[in-house]
Design a protein around this motif. Structure first.
Motif, short mmCIF file in Angstrom:
data_model
loop_
_atom_site.label_atom_id
_atom_site.label_comp_id
_atom_site.label_asym_id
_atom_site.label_seq_id
_atom_site.Cartn_x
_atom_site.Cartn_y
_atom_site.Cartn_z
N VAL A 82 -115.72 80.86 -54.51
CA VAL A 82 -114.63 80.12 -54.78
C VAL A 82 -113.81 80.74 -53.42
CG1 VAL A 82 -112.30 80.20 -56.24
CG2 VAL A 82 -114.60 80.39 -57.28
N ILE A 83 -113.38 79.33 -52.84
CA ILE A 83 -112.48 79.62 -51.62
C ILE A 83 -110.95 79.56 -52.12
CG2 ILE A 83 -112.03 79.15 -49.38
CD1 ILE A 83 -115.01 78.46 -48.80
N GLU A 84 -110.18 80.51 -51.93
CA GLU A 84 -109.01 80.52 -52.58
C GLU A 84 -107.79 80.56 -51.68
OE1 GLU A 84 -108.72 82.38 -56.58
OE2 GLU A 84 -107.30 83.66 -55.51
N GLU A 85 -106.84 80.01 -51.74
CA GLU A 85 -105.29 80.17 -51.03
C GLU A 85 -104.97 81.50 -51.37
OE1 GLU A 85 -100.81 78.78 -52.20
OE2 GLU A 85 -102.52 78.51 -53.58
N PHE A 86 -104.51 82.11 -50.24
CA PHE A 86 -103.93 83.61 -49.84
C PHE A 86 -102.62 83.69 -50.34
CE2 PHE A 86 -101.71 86.68 -47.60
CZ PHE A 86 -102.55 88.00 -48.14
N MET A 87 -102.27 84.37 -51.44
CA MET A 87 -101.10 84.52 -52.07
C MET A 87 -100.25 85.68 -51.65
SD MET A 87 -101.56 82.90 -55.93
CE MET A 87 -102.71 84.40 -56.62
N THR A 88 -98.97 85.61 -51.51
CA THR A 88 -98.16 86.95 -51.39
C THR A 88 -97.46 87.15 -52.63
OG1 THR A 88 -96.88 85.80 -49.80
CG2 THR A 88 -98.33 87.12 -48.88
N GLY A 89 -97.03 88.54 -52.78
CA GLY A 89 -96.21 88.86 -53.83
C GLY A 89 -96.73 90.33 -54.38
N ARG A 90 -95.77 90.80 -55.43
CA ARG A 90 -96.08 91.84 -55.93
C ARG A 90 -97.21 91.67 -57.18
NH1 ARG A 90 -92.82 96.12 -54.91
NH2 ARG A 90 -90.49 95.62 -54.48
N GLU A 91 -98.19 92.63 -57.22
CA GLU A 91 -99.13 92.48 -58.50
C GLU A 91 -98.66 93.13 -59.71
OE1 GLU A 91 -103.15 92.72 -57.43
OE2 GLU A 91 -102.88 92.44 -55.32
N ALA A 113 -109.27 74.77 -42.94
CA ALA A 113 -108.64 75.60 -43.99
C ALA A 113 -107.64 76.72 -43.36
CB ALA A 113 -109.50 76.38 -44.80
N LYS A 114 -106.62 76.79 -43.98
CA LYS A 114 -105.25 77.70 -43.31
C LYS A 114 -105.72 78.97 -43.84
CE LYS A 114 -100.43 77.95 -44.45
NZ LYS A 114 -100.03 78.76 -45.75
N MET A 115 -105.35 79.74 -42.66
CA MET A 115 -105.50 81.44 -42.62
C MET A 115 -104.54 82.13 -43.02
SD MET A 115 -109.28 81.47 -42.35
CE MET A 115 -109.82 79.97 -42.43
N PRO A 116 -104.54 83.20 -43.48
CA PRO A 116 -105.56 83.85 -44.23
C PRO A 116 -106.07 83.09 -45.51
CG PRO A 116 -103.81 85.32 -44.22
CD PRO A 116 -103.37 84.13 -43.74
N ILE A 117 -107.41 83.53 -45.78
CA ILE A 117 -107.80 82.84 -46.98
C ILE A 117 -108.83 83.89 -47.79
CG2 ILE A 117 -110.21 82.10 -45.96
CD1 ILE A 117 -109.24 78.99 -47.05
N VAL A 118 -109.04 83.56 -48.88
CA VAL A 118 -109.72 84.56 -49.91
C VAL A 118 -111.05 84.07 -50.56
CG1 VAL A 118 -109.29 85.94 -51.83
CG2 VAL A 118 -107.48 85.30 -50.65
N LEU A 119 -112.10 84.56 -50.15
CA LEU A 119 -113.29 84.26 -50.73
C LEU A 119 -113.81 85.21 -51.85
CD1 LEU A 119 -115.35 84.24 -47.16
CD2 LEU A 119 -113.96 82.46 -48.18
N LYS A 120 -114.26 84.47 -53.00
CA LYS A 120 -114.58 85.17 -54.18
C LYS A 120 -116.41 84.88 -54.60
CE LYS A 120 -109.94 85.97 -55.68
NZ LYS A 120 -109.10 85.69 -56.80
N ALA A 121 -117.13 85.85 -54.65
CA ALA A 121 -118.25 85.62 -55.15
C ALA A 121 -117.97 85.37 -56.41
CB ALA A 121 -119.08 86.87 -55.20
#
Ligand code: AMP
Ligand code: GLY
Length: 427
Positions: free
Chosen positions: A183-192, A136-144
């Motif tokens: 859930v293993i998720e793509e890391f996104m960038t931007g304003r929240e 997988a591409k890093m960074p990456i997001v893990l969510k319980a």
């Protein structure tokens, strides 16, 4: 009419203030409430997960409308218990609250219905999750998958951190059974941006946007918290972005839930990231945000009881939500150490400075009575909200008012809403 509010934080204080402003309301109860809510409501010492006791209380008092604030009771099915007892209740039932209660459910829903969100995979087996990470591409997001007090999201910069994260969530079970699925998720960038909305099962009406500051320390450093302050509206959430979200995210989510046989009645909180590829869903919550409610509700002009009744009766299409042109900024006063360990029971002074003001509010999040005093009783203690002619004006007034309150381990971020003041891409 008699209203019961379930919960006891800053969100429920903001809801209580809005409810009190309705001419239809004669009496407000809040379970369990807090020392600030006690100025507006009769607080009853029943916990938010004691569904049967809460239902008994509601029946005994003849409650006309129950409003459920927090995620835990909603996901746990409080609304089903109340409805079975004939109590009119605002909030999603258990099968709809899964939208927040299971990240795997919400990701699968978005995939099935083409709602923009980060790419992801879900795993029940830690070995398969670990194998997936290798490529997988890093960074990456893990969510319980399940609820984890807002702490079940790990952003991992490299493979080692990610493997450690899987261990923390799935093997060490730091978030309990919430970590049975990840859930293993793509890391996104931007304003929240947070967009809260009222939903009646089929119609969705959005409230004014807000932006939270989740990290504990200035410059978005330090651990994630429930939210250290926020502002509304978000100038980054333009009309063009709103049009896109209404069409591609908000209405499709509500329609998807109905198609799945899980019609959603209550508040959907859309946590969005404005990426270079367009707005995408970060998360759904099945309730008002906290502190988002503390900046959004003081700006809402509608009678909240009318809006909630319209949701319950499936008549939200008859309501036009209206928000004041004023901007709002909320700065959270926390106990030093939060979200780690901190001391409680510190005497708080200075509340009287807020008496009679209608442009500054001191929302109680973690407070209680101790004899004649009000003392700290949580990590997030108070939310100081100010209304102003602009975000800059509201920010100045909110920070000024933080100085009116004193307790010995008071901590706050000093840069809430600074991103708006320094942004070059907005006026
Ligand atoms: P959540 O509890 O899902 O709101 O996640 C907590 C925070 O983690 C969010 O407010 C984001 O700042 C961050 N986050 C969650 N998902 C992602 C993602 N896919 N990419 C980047 N940041 C994320
Ligand atoms: N402030 C974020 C939340 O309520 O989940």
């Amino acid at each position: 009419m008699k209203v019961l509010i379930v919960g006891g934080g800053g969100r429920e204080h903001a809801i209580a203030l809005a409810v009190q402003q309705s001419p239809q309301v004669d009496k407000i109860y809040c379970a369990p409430g807090n020392a600030g809510i006690a100025q507006l409501a009769e607080c009853v010492p029943i916990g938010v997960m004691e569904f049967d006791r809460l239902a008994d209380f509601s029946v005994e008092k003849g409650i006309d409308l129950a409003i459920v604030g927090p995620d835990d009771p909603l996901v746990g099915g409080i609304v089903d218990v109340f409805k079975k007892r004939g109590i009119r209740t605002f909030g999603p039932d258990k099968k709809a609250a899964i939208l927040e209660g299971s990240k795997a459910f919400s990701k699968d829903l978005m995939k099935k219905y083409g709602i923009p969100t980060a790419a992801y995979e879900r795993f029940d087996d830690p070995d398969k999750a670990l194998a997936y990470l290798e490529t997988a591409k890093m960074p990456i997001v893990l969510k319980a998958d399940g609820l984890a007090l807002g702490k079940g999201v790990l952003i991992c910069n490299d493979l080692d951190e990610a493997k450690e994260g899987i261990k923390t969530i799935m093997l060490d079970k730091k978030f309990g059974d919430s970590g049975n699925t990840v859930v293993i998720e793509e890391f996104m960038t931007g304003r929240e941006v947070s967009v809260l909305s009222f939903v009646d099962g089929k119609t969705v009406k959005t409230m004014s946007s807000a932006q939270d500051h989740k990290r504990a320390r200035d410059n978005d450093e330090g651990p994630n918290t429930g939210g250290m302050g926020n502002f509304s509206p978000s100038p980054f959430y333009t009309e063009e972005i709103d049009r896109f979200c209404q069409e591609k995210i908000f209405a499709p989510t509500v329609a998807a839930m109905a198609s799945e046989g899980r019609p959603f009645c209550g508040v959907i909180f859309f946590g969005l990231m404005l990426t270079s590829d367009g707005p995408k869903v970060l998360e759904y919550n099945a309730r008002f945000g906290d502190p988002e409610a503390q900046v959004v509700l003081p700006r809402m002009k509608n009678d909240i009881i009318d809006v909630m009744n319209a949701c319950i009766d499936g008549k939200l299409d008859t309501i036009d939500l209206e928000f004041s042109d004023k901007a709002a900024v909320c700065v959270v006063l926390a106990s030093d150490g939060y979200p780690g360990s901190y001391e409680k029971g510190k005497k708080i002074t200075g509340f009287e400075a807020f008496d009679g003001l209608d442009d500054r509010f001191c929302f109680h999040a973690g407070t209680k009575f101790d004899g004649g005093d009000i003392v700290t009783n949580g990590g997030r203690v108070l939310g100081i909200t100010a209304l102003g002619d602009s975000i800059a004006d509201a920010r100045k007034k909110a920070y000024e008012a933080t100085g009116w309150i004193d307790f010995s381990n008071k901590y706050m971020r000093s840069d809430i809403a600074n991103s708006v003041l320094s942004a070059s891409d907005i006026k």
